[in-house]
Design a protein around this motif. Structure first.
Motif, PDB file in Angstrom:
ATOM      1  N   ALA A   1       0.823  -1.210   0.000  1.00 20.39           N
ATOM      2  CA  ALA A   1       0.000   0.000   0.000  1.00 20.39           C
ATOM      3  C   ALA A   1       0.855   1.258   0.000  1.00 20.39           C
ATOM      4  O   ALA A   1       0.576   2.215  -0.745  1.00 20.39           O
ATOM      5  CB  ALA A   1      -0.930  -0.008   1.205  1.00 20.39           C
ATOM      6  N   ASP A   2       1.914   1.288   0.822  1.00 25.81           N
ATOM      7  CA  ASP A   2       2.787   2.464   0.844  1.00 25.81           C
ATOM      8  C   ASP A   2       3.627   2.559  -0.428  1.00 25.81           C
ATOM      9  O   ASP A   2       3.928   3.654  -0.908  1.00 25.81           O
ATOM     10  CB  ASP A   2       3.694   2.432   2.079  1.00 25.81           C
ATOM     11  N   TYR A   3       4.003   1.408  -0.982  1.00 25.38           N
ATOM     12  CA  TYR A   3       4.706   1.398  -2.266  1.00 25.38           C
ATOM     13  C   TYR A   3       3.824   2.027  -3.343  1.00 25.38           C
ATOM     14  O   TYR A   3       4.304   2.810  -4.174  1.00 25.38           O
ATOM     15  CB  TYR A   3       5.072  -0.038  -2.647  1.00 25.38           C
ATOM     16  N   ALA A   4       2.535   1.696  -3.335  1.00 26.86           N
ATOM     17  CA  ALA A   4       1.609   2.264  -4.312  1.00 26.86           C
ATOM     18  C   ALA A   4       1.529   3.779  -4.172  1.00 26.86           C
ATOM     19  O   ALA A   4       1.455   4.508  -5.175  1.00 26.86           O
ATOM     20  CB  ALA A   4       0.227   1.637  -4.154  1.00 26.86           C
ATOM     21  N   ILE A   5       1.555   4.270  -2.942  1.00 20.85           N
ATOM     22  CA  ILE A   5       1.555   5.718  -2.722  1.00 20.85           C
ATOM     23  C   ILE A   5       2.791   6.339  -3.357  1.00 20.85           C
ATOM     24  O   ILE A   5       2.711   7.354  -4.059  1.00 20.85           O
ATOM     25  CB  ILE A   5       1.517   6.041  -1.212  1.00 20.85           C
ATOM     26  N   ALA A   6       3.958   5.727  -3.112  1.00 18.52           N
ATOM     27  CA  ALA A   6       5.208   6.253  -3.667  1.00 18.52           C
ATOM     28  C   ALA A   6       5.178   6.260  -5.190  1.00 18.52           C
ATOM     29  O   ALA A   6       5.635   7.216  -5.836  1.00 18.52           O
ATOM     30  CB  ALA A   6       6.394   5.424  -3.161  1.00 18.52           C
ATOM     31  N   LEU A   7       4.621   5.204  -5.771  1.00 21.29           N
ATOM     32  CA  LEU A   7       4.588   5.123  -7.234  1.00 21.29           C
ATOM     33  C   LEU A   7       3.668   6.189  -7.833  1.00 21.29           C
ATOM     34  O   LEU A   7       4.039   6.863  -8.800  1.00 21.29           O
ATOM     35  CB  LEU A   7       4.162   3.718  -7.664  1.00 21.29           C
ATOM     36  N   VAL A   8       2.475   6.346  -7.274  1.00 19.33           N
ATOM     37  CA  VAL A   8       1.555   7.346  -7.818  1.00 19.33           C
ATOM     38  C   VAL A   8       2.079   8.763  -7.538  1.00 19.33           C
ATOM     39  O   VAL A   8       1.895   9.667  -8.359  1.00 19.33           O
ATOM     40  CB  VAL A   8       0.134   7.145  -7.272  1.00 19.33           C
ATOM     41  N   ASP A   9       2.759   8.956  -6.420  1.00 21.47           N
ATOM     42  CA  ASP A   9       3.412  10.254  -6.174  1.00 21.47           C
ATOM     43  C   ASP A   9       4.427  10.562  -7.270  1.00 21.47           C
ATOM     44  O   ASP A   9       4.531  11.702  -7.741  1.00 21.47           O
ATOM     45  CB  ASP A   9       4.120  10.252  -4.815  1.00 21.47           C
TER      46      ASP A   9
END
Length: 211
Positions: A186-194
């Motif tokens: 979930a946090d990886y997904a945040i980093a990617l979309v950021d």
């Protein structure tokens, strides 16, 4: 923004899809089996990755490659990325964001030893690490393509907590305040979309770790 996601029904791809949708982006799943998608008014491209043509990608701002090769076919990590490069090379859009591997991260600054070269690196993961590292090298040596390769930490946790916090690095393995190299999907997904939004690391490999 229109974001195409290869492997949108997979573990990482589904988290990235959810994060992008939460931010109000139009997500176009690029999947082999659309029946695996949750009920929604999707715009879908239902094709095998290797059957995709540039026509399928026209109109997208970003393509996220969350493809996972099946066990025993790890060489497809190289071949799939080579196919995407052949489609996108020389084109202004879409930008390519790759869900990468952690094995090629440098784990020892003094010796330059990569994570995959450590004695305790699992044998079961070596083929994937090797092929994902070769795929990264292909990207790094390809001109005229807009890409970012995002490696997770050593421990990539499917059902980990969504904290909303992370730290970024480049080629070196990161650890958090407890000395652990880990990040939730979930946090990886945040980093990617950021990174999709910020465009801060175009033409680079980066890595994300919990704080």
């Amino acid at each position: 923004m229109r974001i195409g996601i290869i492997g949108a029904t997979g573990k990482a791809g589904s988290c990235i899809t959810a994060e992008a949708l939460d931010r109000g982006y139009l997500v176009v799943p690029l999947v082999r089996n659309a029946r695996k998608l949750e009920d929604q008014d999707w715009e879908i491209v239902e094709k095998d990755l290797f059957d995709l043509s540039y026509t399928d990608l026209v109109g997208l701002d970003v393509v996220v490659d969350a493809f996972k090769a099946p066990e025993g076919r790890e060489e497809l990590h190289q071949k799939s990325l080579e196919h995407l490069i052949s489609l996108l090379k020389g084109k202004n859009k879409p930008r390519l964001i790759v869900v990468g591997g952690s094995g090629s991260l440098i784990a020892d600054r003094e010796t330059g030893m990569r994570l995959s070269e450590k004695k305790d690196f699992p044998d079961t993961e070596k083929a994937t690490a090797h092929n994902m590292e070769k795929a990264l090298e292909t990207l790094e040596n390809t001109l005229d393509i807009n890409w970012t390769y995002l490696s997770p930490s050593e421990h990539f946790i499917p059902k980990g907590t969504r904290t909303g916090n992370y730290q970024l690095g480049t080629d070196f393995l990161l650890t958090n305040h407890l000395g652990q190299s880990e990040i939730s999907y979930a946090d990886y997904a945040i980093a990617l979309v950021d990174e999709i939004e910020n465009r801060a690391f175009e033409g680079r490999r980066i890595t994300a770790c919990s704080k």
